[in-house]
Structures are given as structure tokens and as C-alpha cells.
Design an enzyme around this catalytic site. Sequence first.
Site, mmCIF file in Angstrom:
data_model
loop_
_atom_site.group_PDB
_atom_site.id
_atom_site.type_symbol
_atom_site.label_atom_id
_atom_site.label_comp_id
_atom_site.label_asym_id
_atom_site.label_seq_id
_atom_site.Cartn_x
_atom_site.Cartn_y
_atom_site.Cartn_z
ATOM 1 N N GLY A 161 -30.468 28.640 37.526
ATOM 2 C CA GLY A 161 -29.352 29.554 37.736
ATOM 3 C C GLY A 161 -28.230 28.876 38.474
ATOM 4 O O GLY A 161 -28.465 28.143 39.433
ATOM 5 N N HIS A 162 -27.038 29.057 37.990
ATOM 6 C CA HIS A 162 -25.897 28.642 38.781
ATOM 7 C C HIS A 162 -24.698 29.491 38.418
ATOM 8 O O HIS A 162 -24.678 30.149 37.386
ATOM 9 C CB HIS A 162 -25.609 27.149 38.634
ATOM 10 C CG HIS A 162 -25.480 26.720 37.230
ATOM 11 N ND1 HIS A 162 -26.474 26.050 36.574
ATOM 12 C CD2 HIS A 162 -24.478 26.892 36.358
ATOM 13 C CE1 HIS A 162 -26.084 25.832 35.347
ATOM 14 N NE2 HIS A 162 -24.885 26.326 35.183
ATOM 15 N N LYS B 47 -25.816 20.713 40.331
ATOM 16 C CA LYS B 47 -25.632 20.192 38.960
ATOM 17 C C LYS B 47 -24.632 21.040 38.182
ATOM 18 O O LYS B 47 -23.829 20.524 37.424
ATOM 19 C CB LYS B 47 -26.970 20.213 38.189
ATOM 20 C CG LYS B 47 -27.985 19.240 38.703
ATOM 21 C CD LYS B 47 -29.254 19.300 37.890
ATOM 22 C CE LYS B 47 -29.976 20.622 37.997
ATOM 23 N NZ LYS B 47 -30.501 20.941 39.336
ATOM 24 N N ASP C 148 -31.213 22.606 42.666
ATOM 25 C CA ASP C 148 -30.115 23.145 43.473
ATOM 26 C C ASP C 148 -29.257 22.055 44.104
ATOM 27 O O ASP C 148 -28.713 22.225 45.201
ATOM 28 C CB ASP C 148 -30.648 24.093 44.581
ATOM 29 C CG ASP C 148 -31.563 25.154 44.008
ATOM 30 O OD1 ASP C 148 -31.216 25.726 42.973
ATOM 31 O OD2 ASP C 148 -32.651 25.383 44.581
ATOM 32 N N GLU C 149 -29.110 20.941 43.407
ATOM 33 C CA GLU C 149 -28.314 19.835 43.940
ATOM 34 C C GLU C 149 -26.815 20.035 43.688
ATOM 35 O O GLU C 149 -26.001 19.231 44.139
ATOM 36 C CB GLU C 149 -28.736 18.492 43.303
ATOM 37 C CG GLU C 149 -30.163 18.057 43.567
ATOM 38 C CD GLU C 149 -31.135 18.559 42.505
ATOM 39 O OE1 GLU C 149 -30.729 19.401 41.676
ATOM 40 O OE2 GLU C 149 -32.299 18.129 42.500
ATOM 41 N N ARG D 139 -33.638 33.758 47.268
ATOM 42 C CA ARG D 139 -34.524 33.335 48.358
ATOM 43 C C ARG D 139 -33.832 32.306 49.258
ATOM 44 O O ARG D 139 -33.102 31.444 48.750
ATOM 45 C CB ARG D 139 -35.793 32.666 47.776
ATOM 46 C CG ARG D 139 -36.725 33.631 47.089
ATOM 47 C CD ARG D 139 -37.935 32.906 46.542
ATOM 48 N NE ARG D 139 -37.615 32.023 45.425
ATOM 49 C CZ ARG D 139 -38.491 31.247 44.818
ATOM 50 N NH1 ARG D 139 -39.730 31.207 45.229
ATOM 51 N NH2 ARG D 139 -38.129 30.497 43.781
ATOM 52 N N PRO D 140 -34.085 32.366 50.590
ATOM 53 C CA PRO D 140 -33.521 31.312 51.448
ATOM 54 C C PRO D 140 -34.152 29.981 51.092
ATOM 55 O O PRO D 140 -35.358 29.903 50.852
ATOM 56 C CB PRO D 140 -33.921 31.728 52.873
ATOM 57 C CG PRO D 140 -34.818 32.899 52.754
ATOM 58 C CD PRO D 140 -34.875 33.350 51.326
ATOM 59 N N GLN E 240 -33.399 22.371 37.313
ATOM 60 C CA GLN E 240 -34.320 21.994 38.403
ATOM 61 C C GLN E 240 -34.092 20.524 38.816
ATOM 62 O O GLN E 240 -32.984 20.049 38.656
ATOM 63 C CB GLN E 240 -35.790 22.249 38.015
ATOM 64 C CG GLN E 240 -36.133 23.744 37.891
ATOM 65 C CD GLN E 240 -35.921 24.291 36.497
ATOM 66 O OE1 GLN E 240 -36.230 23.653 35.507
ATOM 67 N NE2 GLN E 240 -35.398 25.494 36.397
HETATM 68 P P1 IMP Z 1 -40.983 28.295 37.926
HETATM 69 O O1 IMP Z 1 -40.088 27.271 37.318
HETATM 70 O O2 IMP Z 1 -40.358 29.662 38.000
HETATM 71 O O3 IMP Z 1 -42.349 28.296 37.315
HETATM 72 O O4 IMP Z 1 -41.221 27.876 39.467
HETATM 73 C C1 IMP Z 1 -41.914 26.678 39.831
HETATM 74 C C2 IMP Z 1 -41.241 26.014 41.018
HETATM 75 O O5 IMP Z 1 -39.957 25.542 40.621
HETATM 76 C C3 IMP Z 1 -40.998 26.945 42.209
HETATM 77 O O6 IMP Z 1 -41.126 26.202 43.400
HETATM 78 C C4 IMP Z 1 -39.568 27.371 42.029
HETATM 79 O O7 IMP Z 1 -38.978 27.776 43.248
HETATM 80 C C5 IMP Z 1 -38.955 26.093 41.501
HETATM 81 N N1 IMP Z 1 -37.747 26.308 40.702
HETATM 82 C C6 IMP Z 1 -37.638 26.791 39.458
HETATM 83 N N2 IMP Z 1 -36.355 26.841 39.065
HETATM 84 C C7 IMP Z 1 -35.633 26.343 40.084
HETATM 85 C C8 IMP Z 1 -34.224 26.085 40.255
HETATM 86 O O8 IMP Z 1 -33.389 26.315 39.383
HETATM 87 N N3 IMP Z 1 -33.873 25.540 41.442
HETATM 88 C C9 IMP Z 1 -34.782 25.237 42.413
HETATM 89 N N4 IMP Z 1 -36.091 25.447 42.291
HETATM 90 C C10 IMP Z 1 -36.509 25.998 41.130
#
Ligand code: IMP
Length: 432
Positions: free
Chosen positions: A40-41, A16, A13-14, A304-305, A225
Site C-alpha cells: 500500500g502506498h 518505493k 515501506d522504504e 499499524r505503528p 514489500q
Molecule cells: P502478508 O504479506 O500480509 O502475508 O504479511 C507477512 C509479513 O509481511 C508481515 O510482517 C507484514 O507486516 C509484512 N508486509 C506485508 N506487506 C507489507 C508492506 O507493504 N510493507 C511492509 N510490510 C509488509
Amino acid sequence: MPVVVVVGAQWGDEGKGAMVDSLAREADIVVRFQGGANAGHTVIYKGKPVALHLIPSGITHEHTVCVIGNGVVVDPKALLEEIDALSSLGISITPERLRISDRAHLTLPYHRMLDTAREMAGARLRLGTTRRGVGPTYVDKVDRVGVRVGDLRHPKRLEEKLRTNWEQKQAFFNALPPDDRPDFNEILDELLQYAQKLSPYICDTVMWLNEQADAGKRILLEGAQGTGLDVDFGTYPFVTSSNTTAGGACTGSGLPPTKITSVLGIAKAYTTRVGEGPFPTELQGEEQIKLREKGREYGATTGRPRRCGWFDAVLVRYSAIVNGCTAIALTKLDVLSGYPEVKICVAYRWRGEILTTFPAEVCVLEEVEPVYETLPGWDENLTQCKSWEQLPANAQRFVMRLQELTGVPIATVSVGPERSCVISVPDAPPIW
Ligand code: IMP
């Protein structure tokens, strides 16, 4: 032959998406190389917001070819919904514009169920995942029972591979109430329908990408991520299930390290994280709420917050090293306006010891106290600033201090969501 990798330098969430969207204007090809529908963006197309989870952000630029690389895990239902949503906005999605690797793995409907079941099994296992089935899909890939995108083109083989995968999940299915147990034939039928729709886009992206790189095309590899969530380098086990770092750009696309020409790390002027896991600079109470509201920090995929805190230079310096960043793009500097003082974490204190490198063990990170350096803040609204010279002196000083601490030139500073809000920093290396 510029091949640029863009990676997150914090916990995702920087910003990108916005940076890739802006760089994609100059790219011929944009490639996603890891992750799945957990990313997601939102990009703005003709004034309307478009939510992207799997398709690279370059899709809104007509001349750009988008590739979903072999390292991505593809939820075919989510992908088709995204294709439909984009098409309804008038964005043309053709096999010439969207290529999906035959080697990418498929997220099956029950992967989401497995993800959710694990999250609900108890606090010891909970990671705060997005519950999009991403982890369980990668588990099957490494366990060598995964079903791949290329299998969609071979119905007989698809059925056999689905059966193997299915059988391996019986213990889980049998523990579910009978009405909740998924039906094999229903899933197979659903996959065969997706196969018809997706087949035209499926190809050997590995050879194609290498040919394009050799032909001198400009390629942008878009990470999802961030480094803190990398399965090897992040805060394991509170990580995602893929390599979010620059090495993942090679294994997830088939472009070798020798073809990468630069690596751009994206870092926010402060830090956020969603999900569980250690976060040394996390603010508490009102201070955290203030920063969350100023930065509108809510998850794009789950709403989510986000947890919020000051810039962690220990983390970003480590990210710069692990990724081999040639430059950093600093985002959301405008959010820090109005703070009389701004803080930067320059080291951690742990049981009386000063740590200047990012520790591997979560149990250490959970106990560290940030060592802060405090700089004077600025009151001016930065969103109207169009050049480095227009930034207040204290904002410039903050950026230059981050550059010193992270050891990497800061190439751009963003002061708002629009493309026009990206300011070049004097003497920074070119990104392309
Ligand atoms: P997963 O990728 O759904 O398995 O989640 C693993 C961890 O990565 C959790 O802490 C999520 O909140 C985090 N995460 C996954 N995708 C994102 C993203 O796009 N942005 C921020 N955190 C993410």
C-alpha cells in the site's frame, strides 16, 4: 531498451511508491510483479491523496500503461474498488492503460478468513500479516489448486476450479460456526460479476511485455514489500509469501533476466518493520516513539505503528548483493535532522563472534547485538535543500558512509515526500 527493477532493500515501506511515481514520469510501462493487496502506498493526484494497493503507481501519469503481472495475487473486489476510486478522481482506467495478467492468481473471499484464522490461532503461528489473504492465495498457487485471473473468462472452468479449491477447504469451513461458513454459490455469483467488469483488462501480459521491451519501450518493474520479507532471502518465517527481490521481477512478469538493465534498491536512512520477526537495530521505549513520530511511521495498509531503528548496513549490503543493485535511492534523510549523533549498524555481535553477513536463522538474528558506528548529526531542516551542495556536511558524510558500507552507489537522496525533494548525488550512475 531500459528495463529497470525497483525493489525495497529493507523490510518494506522504504518509500518505493514515491520513487516509482517519480520514475514513472519517464516510463512507458509500469509493472507490479509480486504481492497483492498487502502492499500500500499513497500518491498525490491533483492535490488529493490516492491509496494504491494493487494498481502500479504509474496510473496517475496519463501516458503510462500499468500492468498487474502474473506473479501478483489479485483480490478482484479490492481491485475494482481501487479502479472506482481512481475513476472518481478523473483518472482514466481503460484496457489500453491497465492490463492484468491472465496467469495471476485470484484471492478468494475465504483466503482472507484463512489468513485471519491462522493469525488468531496462537502466538506460535502469528506472523503479523496484513490479513489480506495473500499467504493463503500463494499456498493454493503452489498447491496447484489456485483459481487464475484467466479463468474469469471461462465461466464453466471457473466453477470447476472454484469447486476444487472450495472442497479442499472443507475441514476449515466445518470448524466455523454455521452462520460464518461461506456460501459457494454466493462466491461464484460474485466472481461472475467481477468477471464481467474485469474481462476487458485481462490479457497475455507475458508476450505483450516482451514485445514492448523488444520495441525499446521503457519499462519499470515495481516491487512491493522488501528484501527482508522475501520468502527465500528474508527473515523466514517472518516474511511475505512471494519473492520480493529482483529475481521475482522476472518470474512475476515473464521478462527474462537478460532484459533487465538496472536494479534500483530503495532504502530508508533508518530502518522500520511492521509485523513480527527479528529486527536487530530496533530502538526501545521513548527513542523508538521519537523516531516513529518524526518519520510518521504508520502502515499505509493497516495503520499499524511501525517498529523503528537505526540504519542496518548488514541488511542493506546483503540486499544489494541478492538483488544485484546497480544503485540505491536513499529516502527520508530529513527525518534524521535534530539528532546530535546518528548511528549505523556495521556488523552484528553474536555470542562473542562478529558477523558481517546477514544470517539465515531467525534464532541467531534474535540474539545478535548491533555493532554501531556513530557519526555526528545535523540540526538543519533538510526539506528545503534542492541540491547535494545544499545538504549539511554531516548529512553528506552520513550518506557517503552508507555508500561505502553497502558497496553500491547512492544515486538519489530524498528529503521530503514531494518529487522536488529528490536530490541527485554527484557522479551517481543514471537510473534509466
Ligand atoms: P502478508 O504479506 O500480509 O502475508 O504479511 C507477512 C509479513 O509481511 C508481515 O510482517 C507484514 O507486516 C509484512 N508486509 C506485508 N506487506 C507489507 C508492506 O507493504 N510493507 C511492509 N510490510 C509488509
